[in-house]
Design an enzyme around this catalytic site. Structure first.
Site, PDB file in Angstrom:
ATOM      1  N   GLU A  55       0.382  -8.047  -5.925  1.00 62.44           N
ATOM      2  CA  GLU A  55       0.671  -9.141  -4.993  1.00 62.44           C
ATOM      3  C   GLU A  55       0.610 -10.490  -5.722  1.00 62.44           C
ATOM      4  OE1 GLU A  55      -0.596  -8.393  -0.637  1.00 62.44           O
ATOM      5  OE2 GLU A  55      -2.159  -7.425  -1.834  1.00 62.44           O
TER       6      GLU A  55
ATOM      7  N   GLU B 294      -2.874   0.600  -1.301  1.00 68.88           N
ATOM      8  CA  GLU B 294      -3.729   0.214  -0.178  1.00 68.88           C
ATOM      9  C   GLU B 294      -3.784   1.248   0.934  1.00 68.88           C
ATOM     10  OE1 GLU B 294      -2.578  -3.840  -1.963  1.00 68.88           O
ATOM     11  OE2 GLU B 294      -1.680  -1.845  -1.745  1.00 68.88           O
TER      12      GLU B 294
END
Length: 665
Positions: A124, A146
């Site tokens: 990210e 995730e």
């Protein structure tokens, strides 16, 4: 006025003669970089330094790592438990979101130079940079894991992944949690440029800064997929594919991610805000807490393997059956050389053919495939024994045969080589009895299928030396498996805990419960496969033998009293014979179309799992493994026990606590 370089612990900032700022991630005292509180605060200091520079003082910023194995491997999972309310999570996320936005808005080029793991929050961060370069080295991987922690990307990774790769590739990467090779990441658009090795990164990053290169993002035709009605169609397809793999009640995160895309996929600003609102409840959920616990359990098992004391390169396997052949093939797929010995040369040939199927899945490119085939050696006479670092016996469960094999190996094996048995039921003390040095024998109990199940039980006999246990654990870690040290006892840990569960299913089946109901109840609880199908896949003869050895098989002589033994007597051994509890057609069980209420399935599931939970508690009490965490780890990674429940002992403890709270209320 010269730029003041801040003193940092987890980053190093320098500005070279070309006025390029180099931010080097090197987290103090850790083998990998992670975005914990301090590294994030220090990165903010670096960004502030670049922001505060006069025009022309800094031409660009490069983020790179000093670690051998990671760019940034994600957020610091050890800090997650401190965020125990949605408000705390939102506050922490907001601070990092603001930092990433500042990076994205810097007036000078920002380049991420990626080597090693670039995962989760690390990816990210890279997506917030203007340009991304990765090397092609084998250890470099990118991805969003995730969902495996019960959440989805929460640092605006959803928005930036879709912007870079388009909705189909971006959402697929986030929904699957797969680690991508650099080439695959480049094809998707998550990476803009590839270089051959780590040593090429700095030069490529320098050129990218000086040329002011910027990522162009997904092409226009991919961006069109964010519009209706295409977006709605994609969301429907994603939901169906996800539901085919996991239940929403067990793993809600991927379904909430799909909801987010379907609701806001064409509006980046709305998606940014909604991402945080949907992320926070997932983060504080029991599912996420338990999946984070499972991750920590896997790290605990990895830590049990000593580093650097033993580096095996050559393995010799005696017994070319399904288990022995697959162990050898897996070792080769992990980069080792393996030789396979068996009295039946045709059996060796079958093992080599099976291995080629594994290599096609595990290795990339013709050169790597040919190399793997060459490293798997047919050795019917055992000529490679004297060269092997690890020798594994995987023959039939006959004590006299195993004793003879190890008496012979003791004379032929080189000093320091590991002598290991893959026995699943015999005591190590009995196998080692004839040896001159019984302390040399250790158990390495693999599970079938070898390529899929991550656990290997490392069995310690009464005489086994700690040095041999350490070497066996190092070997298991070297082939990318998780070592669990267990003491020599009937069933060790996994079979001992799993057998009562399977025998309870046989008992309930004998009492009239349909096989479909038993399997559906287990799936509703969260098991990866129902007990009836599992027994058919393992082999009913094997299951019956384990049940008898552990004195768990249903009592009675007639087939009606013990349906498991009855099927074995009829030669119906499960999938391998085409008939067991189920009839198997084209490799799949033929089921009756039956529906049962959720209440009924929940009740039966509790009945099924009760013996497993009780046996897990007894195994802990008897010291079969080090502690309760090792029991939970073994049962999760050895049987697939519902990961979102955190392990059998953890589940039983939280269930009892919940019951006590209800009673008090």
């Amino acid at each position: 006025m010269p730029i003041t370089i801040p003193e940092l612990k987890d980053w190093t900032l320098s500005i070279d003669f070309e006025r390029i700022a180099w931010a080097i991630a090197d987290r103090e005292g850790e083998s990998m970089n992670a975005l914990g509180r301090r590294p994030t605060e220090e990165l903010e200091t670096i960004v502030s330094t670049v922001e505060g520079a006069e025009a022309g003082e800094i031409k660009g910023l490069v983020l790179i790592s000093a670690k051998d194995t990671s760019f940034i491997a994600g957020a610091d999972i050890n800090e997650f438990d401190g965020y125990d309310t949605e408000d705390k999570i939102k506050d922490a996320v907001k601070q990092t979101l603001t930092l990433f936005d500042r990076i994205e808005k810097l007036p000078v080029p920002v380049v991420a130079a990626i080597h090693g793991y670039c995962l989760g929050g690390g990816l990210e961060l890279a997506l917030a940079c203007h340009f991304r370069i990765a090397d092609r080295e084998e250890g470099t991987r990118l991805g969003f894991p995730e969902v495996k922690l019960g959440i989805f990307p929460g640092l605006n990774g959803t928005v930036r992944a879709i912007r870079a790769a388009g909705p189909l590739d971006g959402m697929t990467a986030m929904l699957t949690g797969k680690m991508l090779r650099p080439g695959a990441a480049r094809a998707m658009g998550l990476v803009d440029q590839l270089v051959p090795t780590r040593h090429n990164l700095r030069w490529a990053a320098r050129k990218a800064v000086l040329r002011k290169r910027r990522s162009v993002g997904a092409p226009w035709w991919k961006k069109l997929m964010t519009k209706q009605p295409v977006r709605g169609f994609l969301a429907k397809q994603m939901r169906e594919k996800t539901a085919a793999k996991v239940r929403e009640e067990h793993y809600p995160a991927p379904f909430r991610l799909i909801d987010l895309f379907e609701t806001c996929g064409d509006d980046p600003e709305a998606m940014r805000l909604t991402e945080t609102e949907m992320f926070a409840p997932l983060m504080v959920s029991d599912t996420s807490r338990n999946l984070r616990r499972v991750f920590k359990l896997s790290e605990m098992l990895k830590a049990d393997a000593p580093k650097g004391v033993f580096k095996p390169r050559k393995v010799h396997v005696i017994g070319a059956g399904t288990m022995g052949g697959d162990i050898a093939a897996w070792c080769v797929a992990c980069g080792m050389q393996a030789s396979v010995q068996d009295l039946d040369e045709a059996q060796i040939g079958k093992a080599l053919l099976r291995a080629k199927k594994l290599f096609k899945k595990r290795v990339r490119g013709k050169t790597a495939f040919d190399s793997a085939v060459a490293r798997l050696i047919a050795d019917p006479e055992g000529r490679h024994i004297k060269h092997a670092d690890v020798i594994i016996e995987a023959v039939a469960e006959r004590l006299d045969v195993k004793q003879k094999i190890f008496a012979d190996l003791e004379e032929k094996a080189k000093p320091g080589a590991v002598l290991a048995t893959n026995t699943s039921s015999l005591m190590l003390e009995e196998i080692a009895a004839p040896l001159k040095d019984p302390g040399r024998l250790v158990g390495v109990h693999f599970f079938n299928p070898v390529a899929q199940l991550p656990l290997v039980e490392v069995v310690r006999g009464e005489a086994t030396r700690e040095e041999e246990i350490g070497k066996a654990c190092a070997f298991v870690a070297a082939i990318n498996k998780l070592p669990l040290i267990v003491k020599s006892c009937p069933g060790f840990l996994v079979n001992r805990v799993l057998a009562p569960y399977m025998m309870e299913a046989v008992r309930l089946y004998r009492e009239g419960q349909p096989r479909e109901k038993l399997d559906q109840a287990a799936l509703k609880f969260g098991m990866p496969i129902g007990p009836m199908e599992l027994m058919d896949m393992v082999g009913l003869d094997i299951c019956n033998k384990v049940g008898e050895e552990l004195s768990l098989a249903p009592k009675g002589e007639g087939d009606g009293d013990n349906p498991l033994a009855g099927l074995v007597r009829q030669g119906k051994l499960g999938k391998k014979t085409g008939q067991g509890f189920y009839e198997w057609v084209d490799g799949k069980p033929k089921r009756e179309d039956m529906d049962f209420s959720n209440t009924a399935l929940t009740r039966v599931g509790e009945e099924l799992l009760a013996p497993l939970l009780a046996e897990a508690a007894r195994a802990e009490a008897e010291g079969v493994v080090a502690d309760a965490d090792h029991v939970d780890a073994g049962v999760i990674f050895g049987t697939g026990f519902a990961p979102f429940r955190g392990g059998p002992l953890h589940y039983a403890k939280t269930k009892d606590a919940a019951g006590a709270d209800q009673a008090a209320a």
